[in-house]
Design a protein around this motif. Structure first.
Motif, PDB file in Angstrom:
ATOM      1  N   ALA A  16       0.832  -1.194   0.000  1.00 27.20           N
ATOM      2  CA  ALA A  16       0.000   0.000   0.000  1.00 27.20           C
ATOM      3  C   ALA A  16       0.870   1.250   0.000  1.00 27.20           C
ATOM      4  O   ALA A  16       1.920   1.292   0.636  1.00 27.20           O
ATOM      5  CB  ALA A  16      -0.915  -0.004   1.212  1.00 27.20           C
ATOM      6  N   ALA A  17       0.405   2.239  -0.710  1.00 28.44           N
ATOM      7  CA  ALA A  17       1.113   3.518  -0.749  1.00 28.44           C
ATOM      8  C   ALA A  17       0.909   4.243   0.574  1.00 28.44           C
ATOM      9  O   ALA A  17      -0.200   4.272   1.096  1.00 28.44           O
ATOM     10  CB  ALA A  17       0.593   4.361  -1.898  1.00 28.44           C
ATOM     11  N   ARG A 128      21.953 -14.147   3.628  1.00 30.11           N
ATOM     12  CA  ARG A 128      20.672 -14.300   4.339  1.00 30.11           C
ATOM     13  C   ARG A 128      20.139 -12.918   4.672  1.00 30.11           C
ATOM     14  O   ARG A 128      20.863 -12.093   5.236  1.00 30.11           O
ATOM     15  CB  ARG A 128      20.878 -15.106   5.611  1.00 30.11           C
ATOM     16  N   LEU A 129      18.850 -12.702   4.334  1.00 29.74           N
ATOM     17  CA  LEU A 129      18.268 -11.394   4.590  1.00 29.74           C
ATOM     18  C   LEU A 129      16.758 -11.485   4.685  1.00 29.74           C
ATOM     19  O   LEU A 129      16.145 -12.444   4.228  1.00 29.74           O
ATOM     20  CB  LEU A 129      18.652 -10.410   3.485  1.00 29.74           C
ATOM     21  N   GLY A 130      16.181 -10.456   5.312  1.00 27.62           N
ATOM     22  CA  GLY A 130      14.743 -10.265   5.325  1.00 27.62           C
ATOM     23  C   GLY A 130      14.383  -9.339   4.175  1.00 27.62           C
ATOM     24  O   GLY A 130      15.140  -8.433   3.835  1.00 27.62           O
ATOM     25  N   LEU A 131      13.217  -9.565   3.563  1.00 26.00           N
ATOM     26  CA  LEU A 131      12.843  -8.796   2.380  1.00 26.00           C
ATOM     27  C   LEU A 131      11.789  -7.721   2.631  1.00 26.00           C
ATOM     28  O   LEU A 131      11.267  -7.144   1.688  1.00 26.00           O
ATOM     29  CB  LEU A 131      12.376  -9.735   1.266  1.00 26.00           C
ATOM     30  N   SER A 132      11.491  -7.437   3.892  1.00 25.57           N
ATOM     31  CA  SER A 132      10.590  -6.320   4.209  1.00 25.57           C
ATOM     32  C   SER A 132      11.400  -5.178   4.787  1.00 25.57           C
ATOM     33  O   SER A 132      12.305  -5.389   5.589  1.00 25.57           O
ATOM     34  CB  SER A 132       9.539  -6.742   5.239  1.00 25.57           C
ATOM     35  N   ASP A 133      11.059  -3.947   4.377  1.00 24.40           N
ATOM     36  CA  ASP A 133      11.745  -2.786   4.936  1.00 24.40           C
ATOM     37  C   ASP A 133      11.112  -2.402   6.276  1.00 24.40           C
ATOM     38  O   ASP A 133      10.224  -3.094   6.775  1.00 24.40           O
ATOM     39  CB  ASP A 133      11.781  -1.625   3.937  1.00 24.40           C
ATOM     40  N   ALA A 134      11.531  -1.304   6.849  1.00 25.43           N
ATOM     41  CA  ALA A 134      11.050  -0.874   8.166  1.00 25.43           C
ATOM     42  C   ALA A 134       9.550  -0.571   8.180  1.00 25.43           C
ATOM     43  O   ALA A 134       8.926  -0.561   9.244  1.00 25.43           O
ATOM     44  CB  ALA A 134      11.829   0.356   8.632  1.00 25.43           C
ATOM     45  N   HIS A 135       8.957  -0.337   6.999  1.00 25.28           N
ATOM     46  CA  HIS A 135       7.525  -0.036   6.907  1.00 25.28           C
ATOM     47  C   HIS A 135       6.707  -1.245   6.467  1.00 25.28           C
ATOM     48  O   HIS A 135       5.507  -1.115   6.223  1.00 25.28           O
ATOM     49  CB  HIS A 135       7.300   1.123   5.935  1.00 25.28           C
ATOM     50  N   GLY A 136       7.355  -2.404   6.322  1.00 24.34           N
ATOM     51  CA  GLY A 136       6.664  -3.611   5.888  1.00 24.34           C
ATOM     52  C   GLY A 136       6.501  -3.716   4.384  1.00 24.34           C
ATOM     53  O   GLY A 136       5.803  -4.596   3.888  1.00 24.34           O
ATOM     54  N   ASN A 137       7.155  -2.838   3.632  1.00 24.26           N
ATOM     55  CA  ASN A 137       7.112  -2.863   2.184  1.00 24.26           C
ATOM     56  C   ASN A 137       8.287  -3.656   1.622  1.00 24.26           C
ATOM     57  O   ASN A 137       9.227  -3.970   2.354  1.00 24.26           O
ATOM     58  CB  ASN A 137       7.140  -1.431   1.633  1.00 24.26           C
ATOM     59  N   PRO A 138       8.276  -3.960   0.316  1.00 26.39           N
ATOM     60  CA  PRO A 138       9.398  -4.688  -0.282  1.00 26.39           C
ATOM     61  C   PRO A 138      10.722  -3.932  -0.104  1.00 26.39           C
ATOM     62  O   PRO A 138      10.805  -2.736  -0.379  1.00 26.39           O
ATOM     63  CB  PRO A 138       9.013  -4.767  -1.764  1.00 26.39           C
ATOM     64  N   LEU A 139      11.728  -4.643   0.348  1.00 15.43           N
ATOM     65  CA  LEU A 139      13.062  -4.083   0.532  1.00 15.43           C
ATOM     66  C   LEU A 139      13.606  -3.601  -0.811  1.00 15.43           C
ATOM     67  O   LEU A 139      13.493  -4.303  -1.820  1.00 15.43           O
ATOM     68  CB  LEU A 139      13.992  -5.144   1.117  1.00 15.43           C
ATOM     69  N   CYS A 140      14.188  -2.405  -0.833  1.00 13.00           N
ATOM     70  CA  CYS A 140      14.762  -1.885  -2.071  1.00 13.00           C
ATOM     71  C   CYS A 140      16.035  -1.110  -1.761  1.00 13.00           C
ATOM     72  O   CYS A 140      16.433  -0.976  -0.610  1.00 13.00           O
ATOM     73  CB  CYS A 140      13.759  -1.002  -2.818  1.00 13.00           C
TER      74      CYS A 140
END
Length: 172
Positions: A16-17, A128-140
């Protein structure tokens, strides 16, 4: 040598935006490894709500020198003297068309030199990494330690990979 990417904490199928953001809400999100210089060629797309995702990439290494160990391969990007792997985030529509909206760069030059040298000797580099950023969005953006942990390990038998070029794939 092979590079294995082990990912957890995927963000879900919807992004979500944030309030007031200039980008839309993305639905049916998937993530895949992008082939070098071919953004439409994706390795093993995974849904954004998968419990985990793993990709194994073939690569080669050149001897160490002042610059360290050089890693090359069909999924290793090379821009401005830096090597990295792209994880491409995109939406998949009803027709199966993948439209990229964001990418994460797994920076290989941020692998500790002793780990990269050990991986070249042993045959496997694992990120090894998590793919969600601090806001729960896709890591970029650029991904470097501590957001990714790199280790070396013994080579494993070749794993069957699902490689595809999605029909009508486009870059946003």
């Amino acid at each position: 040598m092979r590079i294995r990417i082990d990912a957890v904490d995927l963000p879900g199928r919807t992004c979500a935006a944030p309030a007031g953001a200039a980008f839309p809400t993305y639905r049916n999100i998937h993530v895949a490894v992008q082939r070098r210089d071919r953004p439409a060629e994706l390795l093993d797309p995974q849904p954004g709500d998968a419990p985990s995702a793993t990709w194994t990439l073939p690569c080669t290494t050149a001897g160490t020198d002042v610059q360290g160990t050089d890693v090359q391969g069909p999924y290793v990007q090379h821009r401005l003297g830096r090597r990295f792997v792209y994880l491409s985030w995109g939406t998949v529509d009803e027709a199966g068309v993948f439209t990229m909206f964001r990418r994460a760069k797994l920076m290989l030059d941020a692998v500790p030199p002793r780990v990269l040298a050990a991986a070249a000797r042993e045959g496997l580099l694992v990120g090894r990494l998590g793919l969600s950023d601090a806001h729960g969005n896709p890591l970029c953006a650029r991904v470097e330690p501590p957001h990714i942990t790199w280790t070396a390990g013994p080579a494993q038998p070749d794993v069957r990979r699902r490689h595809m070029t999605l029909p009508g794939a486009t870059s946003a």
